[in-house]
Write a protein that holds these residues in place. Structure first.
Motif, PDB file in Angstrom:
ATOM      1  N   THR A 236      46.932  51.337  41.403  1.00 47.04           N
ATOM      2  CA  THR A 236      45.713  50.573  41.667  1.00 47.04           C
ATOM      3  C   THR A 236      45.690  50.024  43.093  1.00 47.04           C
ATOM      4  O   THR A 236      44.735  50.237  43.840  1.00 47.04           O
ATOM      5  N   ARG A 237      46.749  49.307  43.453  1.00 43.47           N
ATOM      6  CA  ARG A 237      46.777  48.739  44.814  1.00 43.47           C
ATOM      7  C   ARG A 237      47.718  49.587  45.663  1.00 43.47           C
ATOM      8  O   ARG A 237      48.819  49.181  46.026  1.00 43.47           O
ATOM      9  N   PHE A 304      40.057  46.640  39.909  1.00 35.50           N
ATOM     10  CA  PHE A 304      40.236  46.472  41.350  1.00 35.50           C
ATOM     11  C   PHE A 304      39.978  45.038  41.826  1.00 35.50           C
ATOM     12  O   PHE A 304      39.902  44.792  43.028  1.00 35.50           O
ATOM     13  N   THR A 306      40.953  41.498  43.077  1.00 36.34           N
ATOM     14  CA  THR A 306      42.155  41.053  43.799  1.00 36.34           C
ATOM     15  C   THR A 306      42.925  40.058  42.924  1.00 36.34           C
ATOM     16  O   THR A 306      42.334  39.105  42.418  1.00 36.34           O
TER      17      THR A 306
END
Ligand code: HEM
Length: 415
Positions: A236-237, A304, A306
């Motif tokens: 994902t990140r 997504f 943060t």
């Protein structure tokens, strides 16, 4: 009909080898300041997608969108003669260039029927299948034996011992690496089979360890984030944008021809699947700091979002626990340190006592191996995930930039 390349493209003459070296030298000075990933001939049909082996930027297989299947292999050098390594790299490069076009390496049925063909034939008619094969050079290539120490990439060395290492020699180390990835497992297998035959024929290297992988575990633009074998979205990140690759993946050190190289970390990580499967889902979520189904960070709603590492629950405890995987390795908590993760799931089936042997073939690329070590030091010492995993294999390689057409990977080493 699948096009065929003549066998003489892989059995380079001595003259051809040195012409290749000269072309590499010229390309060294011509490398652009900002290395771009090799171009791709994309197709709606993934089996017809073709990645380019030759180019003036990095090798394919790093910034390339992860394909579905992979095999990583490491080799031990069996020669102390740099010319034999040169021959192997030249022959591997020529063969990979052909394989990535979806063509056989020489005739599968040579005109002389009694000949032993190099290409074993099982990928005929399958197409290029987005194949990429990435070559890595280990620390011993630049040791005293081969006389190449003067070319050692600035940050290449052995990885430091790390907390919770449980390394087994049969999955650790190696002097050369091949990472083959494609949309079809048979195309992957065929590529490493032919390349292993070439290594055997040159007599320069023998296979050290091998791992097949599936279910790409790192997502690129436009891909749905795949899941690892613990059921969580993985990637994902991750690094995606060209400026992030420039800042964290491609190296700019050493002579110009080395720019656009990168360091490849391989870690075979076993999972205690049965142990994990008996755990409650809220515990599993706490281990990663994310929701299993959606991939959203705890306290967030969407994959997504943060992560909010400051959020606290009604009890005053952090919503994303202090020992959660994502809290420990987030770049916000590591002076901006980032690595590209390009890992694959693996399984070797059931072992002798009926336990599922499975895990993650963790592959990362970074412009300094110390960046991996920094993150793994933290994880090894305090990750909630450690109860369920064990790092059993490890290796580090330098991945040189791509070769220009007519040359081969690493050619400037032999000038
Ligand atoms: C079996 C072992 C591992 C598993 C199952 C695993 C799984 C995951 C999962 C599910 C995520 C959250 C989704 C994402 O952002 O990708 C994640 C994030 C991450 N992992 Fe791992 N991981 C493993 C090992 C490692 C190792 C060895 C490293 C590096 C030393 C690492 C570095 C990272 C980083 C940098 C992130 C992004 C954190 C963030 O910025 O939010 N992982 N991992």
């Amino acid at each position: 009909m699948t096009p065929t390349k003549p066998e003489n493209q892989v059995t380079l003459s001595r003259r051809g080898l040195f012409l290749g070296a000269a072309a590499g030298a010229a390309a060294g000075t011509a490398l652009p300041a900002r290395a771009a990933p090799p171009d791709v001939s994309a197709s709606a049909d993934p089996m017809q997608t073709r990645h380019l082996f030759y180019g003036s930027g990095p090798q394919a297989g790093v910034a390339t969108l992860p394909q579905k299947h992979a095999m990583v292999m490491t080799f031990d050098l069996t020669t102390q003669d740099a010319r034999e390594l040169q021959t192997l790299l030249a022959r591997w490069s020529a063969a990979i260039g052909v394989l990535m076009e979806g063509a056989p390496v020489g005739q599968v049925e040579p005109a002389r029927a009694s000949a032993v063909a190099l290409d074993t034939g099982e990928a005929l008619d399958l197409g290029p299948a987005a194949l990429s094969v990435t070559i890595g050079l280990g620390p011993r290539v630049f040791g005293p034996e081969l006389g190449l120490a003067g070319h050692r990439p600035a940050k290449l060395r052995d990885l430091a011992p790390l907390p919770s290492d449980n390394l087994r020699p049969e999955f650790t180390g190696g002097d050369l690496s091949l990472q083959a990835c494609a949309e079809d497992p048979q195309v992957v297998y065929h590529a490493v089979r032919v390349l292993t035959r070439i290594a055997k024929r040159t007599g320069a290297a023998t296979v050290r360890w091998t791992q097949m992988g599936f279910g790409r575990a790192s997502a690129g633009k436009g891909q749905v984030t795949p899941r690892n074998l613990l059921g969580f979205r993985d990637g994902t990140r991750n690094i995606r944008e060209p400026d992030e690759f420039d800042a964290h993946v491609w190296s700019r050190e050493g002579p110009a021809w080395q720019h656009g190289g990168t360091y490849q970390v391989l870690r075979k990580i076993e999972m205690g699947i049965e142990n994990w499967d008996t755990d409650r889902v809220d515990d599993q979520n706490a281990v990663f700091g994310r929701h299993k189904a959606s991939g959203a960070p705890l306290g967030g709603h969407h994959e997504f979002d943060t992560p909010d590492f400051t959020a606290q629950g009604a009890d005053g405890a952090p919503v994303i626990a202090e020992d959660a995987h994502i809290r420990l390795v987030a770049y916000e908590h590591n002076e901006g340190t980032r690595i590209l993760r390009r890992s694959y799931n693996y399984t070797s089936g059931l072992n002798a006592v009926g336990r599922l042997e499975a895990g993650l073939m963790f592959i990362s690329y970074q412009n300094d191996p110390a960046h991996f070590e920094k993150l793994q030091r933290k994880l090894g010492a305090g990750d909630a995930l450690n109860e369920y995993i064990s790092h059993v294999g490890s290796a580090l390689f330098w991945v040189p930039p791509a070769a220009p057409e007519g040359s081969y990977i690493g050619a400037p080493l032999f000038e």
